[in-house]
Design a protein around this motif. Structure first.
Motif, PDB file in Angstrom:
ATOM      1  N   ALA A  77       0.766  -1.230   0.155  1.00 30.67           N
ATOM      2  CA  ALA A  77      -0.031  -0.057   0.096  1.00 30.67           C
ATOM      3  C   ALA A  77       1.015   1.378  -0.010  1.00 30.67           C
ATOM      4  O   ALA A  77       0.595   2.128  -0.774  1.00 30.67           O
ATOM      5  CB  ALA A  77      -0.985  -0.115   1.300  1.00 30.67           C
ATOM      6  N   ALA A  78       1.792   1.341   0.651  1.00 34.64           N
ATOM      7  CA  ALA A  78       2.794   2.441   0.870  1.00 34.64           C
ATOM      8  C   ALA A  78       3.652   2.485  -0.559  1.00 34.64           C
ATOM      9  O   ALA A  78       3.663   3.688  -1.030  1.00 34.64           O
ATOM     10  CB  ALA A  78       3.914   2.172   1.968  1.00 34.64           C
ATOM     11  N   ALA A  79       4.080   1.407  -1.152  1.00 33.94           N
ATOM     12  CA  ALA A  79       4.516   1.519  -2.705  1.00 33.94           C
ATOM     13  C   ALA A  79       3.485   2.120  -3.706  1.00 33.94           C
ATOM     14  O   ALA A  79       4.016   2.816  -4.498  1.00 33.94           O
ATOM     15  CB  ALA A  79       5.199   0.039  -2.885  1.00 33.94           C
ATOM     16  N   GLU A  80       2.354   1.619  -3.431  1.00 35.29           N
ATOM     17  CA  GLU A  80       1.424   2.315  -4.350  1.00 35.29           C
ATOM     18  C   GLU A  80       1.236   3.758  -4.230  1.00 35.29           C
ATOM     19  O   GLU A  80       1.085   4.577  -5.340  1.00 35.29           O
ATOM     20  CB  GLU A  80       0.046   1.425  -4.218  1.00 35.29           C
ATOM     21  N   ARG A  81       1.089   4.181  -3.091  1.00 35.23           N
ATOM     22  CA  ARG A  81       0.765   5.359  -2.718  1.00 35.23           C
ATOM     23  C   ARG A  81       2.234   6.402  -3.219  1.00 35.23           C
ATOM     24  O   ARG A  81       2.034   7.597  -3.770  1.00 35.23           O
ATOM     25  CB  ARG A  81       0.708   5.818  -1.168  1.00 35.23           C
ATOM     26  N   GLU A  82       3.509   5.779  -3.073  1.00 33.69           N
ATOM     27  CA  GLU A  82       4.475   6.658  -3.231  1.00 33.69           C
ATOM     28  C   GLU A  82       4.458   6.671  -4.976  1.00 33.69           C
ATOM     29  O   GLU A  82       4.865   7.585  -5.463  1.00 33.69           O
ATOM     30  CB  GLU A  82       5.590   5.723  -3.083  1.00 33.69           C
ATOM     31  N   PHE A  83       4.228   5.348  -5.722  1.00 30.20           N
ATOM     32  CA  PHE A  83       4.127   5.297  -7.189  1.00 30.20           C
ATOM     33  C   PHE A  83       3.111   6.361  -7.742  1.00 30.20           C
ATOM     34  O   PHE A  83       3.416   7.228  -8.637  1.00 30.20           O
ATOM     35  CB  PHE A  83       3.570   4.029  -7.646  1.00 30.20           C
ATOM     36  N   ASN A  84       2.034   6.525  -6.973  1.00 27.52           N
ATOM     37  CA  ASN A  84       1.079   7.416  -7.517  1.00 27.52           C
ATOM     38  C   ASN A  84       1.502   8.814  -7.321  1.00 27.52           C
ATOM     39  O   ASN A  84       1.172   9.693  -8.157  1.00 27.52           O
ATOM     40  CB  ASN A  84      -0.416   7.207  -6.760  1.00 27.52           C
ATOM     41  N   LYS A  85       2.009   9.172  -6.227  1.00 28.78           N
ATOM     42  CA  LYS A  85       2.345  10.645  -6.239  1.00 28.78           C
ATOM     43  C   LYS A  85       3.500  11.006  -6.877  1.00 28.78           C
ATOM     44  O   LYS A  85       3.452  12.091  -7.654  1.00 28.78           O
ATOM     45  CB  LYS A  85       2.937  10.933  -4.535  1.00 28.78           C
ATOM     46  N   LEU A  86       4.352  10.099  -7.453  1.00 28.06           N
ATOM     47  CA  LEU A  86       5.492  10.476  -8.234  1.00 28.06           C
ATOM     48  C   LEU A  86       4.879  10.337  -9.764  1.00 28.06           C
ATOM     49  O   LEU A  86       5.462  11.255 -10.563  1.00 28.06           O
ATOM     50  CB  LEU A  86       6.622   9.351  -8.165  1.00 28.06           C
ATOM     51  N   PHE A  87       4.277   9.314  -9.994  1.00 25.36           N
ATOM     52  CA  PHE A  87       3.857   9.411 -11.685  1.00 25.36           C
ATOM     53  C   PHE A  87       2.393   9.725 -11.957  1.00 25.36           C
ATOM     54  O   PHE A  87       2.226   9.782 -13.157  1.00 25.36           O
ATOM     55  CB  PHE A  87       4.186   7.959 -12.022  1.00 25.36           C
ATOM     56  N   ILE A  88       1.485   9.907 -11.324  1.00 25.87           N
ATOM     57  CA  ILE A  88       0.184   9.788 -11.651  1.00 25.87           C
ATOM     58  C   ILE A  88      -0.450  11.182 -10.953  1.00 25.87           C
ATOM     59  O   ILE A  88      -0.500  12.304 -11.522  1.00 25.87           O
ATOM     60  CB  ILE A  88      -0.539   9.012 -11.145  1.00 25.87           C
ATOM     61  N   GLY A  89      -0.652  11.278  -9.514  1.00 25.12           N
ATOM     62  CA  GLY A  89      -0.929  12.595  -8.814  1.00 25.12           C
ATOM     63  C   GLY A  89      -2.337  13.091  -9.363  1.00 25.12           C
ATOM     64  O   GLY A  89      -2.761  12.563  -9.928  1.00 25.12           O
ATOM     65  N   LEU A  90      -2.770  14.420  -8.944  1.00 22.10           N
ATOM     66  CA  LEU A  90      -3.893  14.913  -9.229  1.00 22.10           C
ATOM     67  C   LEU A  90      -3.275  15.680 -10.581  1.00 22.10           C
ATOM     68  O   LEU A  90      -3.211  16.895 -10.371  1.00 22.10           O
ATOM     69  CB  LEU A  90      -4.256  15.729  -8.454  1.00 22.10           C
ATOM     70  N   GLY A  91      -3.770  15.191 -11.788  1.00 19.78           N
ATOM     71  CA  GLY A  91      -3.629  15.943 -13.065  1.00 19.78           C
ATOM     72  C   GLY A  91      -2.122  15.513 -13.412  1.00 19.78           C
ATOM     73  O   GLY A  91      -2.107  15.020 -14.735  1.00 19.78           O
TER      74      GLY A  91
END
Length: 215
Positions: A77-91
């Motif tokens: 779950a932590a890895a997924e949050r990190e990945f999303n912040k790095l490469f997806i984010g809001l926009g």
């Protein structure tokens, strides 16, 4: 960006794949590993595999050992949050992992068009259900690994590997991995960035030395 979205589907040639030498097999494995880690957040099984990695006392081995240590402390779950912040984010995420962006400041520019031409010449194509531009770092790592391992038929000669690397990876991947290593949202991926940065340096030096030897 899921693993399926980021990965580039390949079309094999009719020729039987060549068996790469041990050093080339290790190079291909590391390219494929980086592609896998950058295509989507690692699940529990992949984290366990990363946690079991062991490197030697070289710079690359040290970076791999650091990555394994962090993987042992990371939950999916932590890895997924990190990945999303790095490469997806809001926009958009903290980083835009595309050759066009790093080389021109914009997406879908000439580096992508050039890559598509070279992909077609080597029997590579994007899967029909994939919308991610082909010049993302995950797909380029996978492509390079495939060229070395001979996934498109015969393993590509070193000269072709060098040409592809120098044109599509070398000019920007090291910068990307350094940015990933230093990104404010990077923890696990800071260690991935360190592995990638050191590996890109090794590859660039290896290709430079091969050019000197053949001169």
């Amino acid at each position: 960006m899921t693993a399926e979205q980021a990965q580039t589907e390949t079309i094999a040639q009719d020729a039987a794949p060549a068996i790469p030498q041990d050093e080339d097999r290790l190079r291909a494995d590391l390219y494929n590993f980086l592609g896998l880690m950058l295509s989507g957040p690692p699940d529990e099984m992949l984290l366990e595999q990363v946690a079991g990695l062991a490197g030697d006392d070289t710079d690359l081995g040290t970076a791999i050992n650091a990555l394994a240590k962090i993987a042992r402390l990371t939950k999916p779950a932590a890895a997924e949050r990190e990945f999303n912040k790095l490469f997806i984010g809001l926009g958009r995420g903290e980083l835009l992992p595309y050759a066009s962006y790093y080389l021109t400041g914009f997406l879908n520019e000439k580096p992508l068009a050039s890559l598509r031409q070279d992909m077609a010449a080597r029997g590579m194509t994007r899967a029909e259900n994939v919308y991610e531009p082909e010049d993302n770092i995950a797909s380029l790592m996978e492509m390079m690994g495939a060229l070395i391992a001979g996934r498109f038929g015969s393993a590509s000669p070193l000269s072709d590997q060098k040409q592809f690397y120098n044109k599509h990876i070398g000019p920007w991947a090291g910068h990307f991995f350094s940015d990933l290593e230093a990104a404010k949202n990077s923890v696990l991926y800071a260690a991935v960035g360190a592995v990638g940065r050191v590996f890109m340096d090794i590859e660039a030096e290896g290709f430079r030395m091969s050019a000197e030897q053949s001169a």
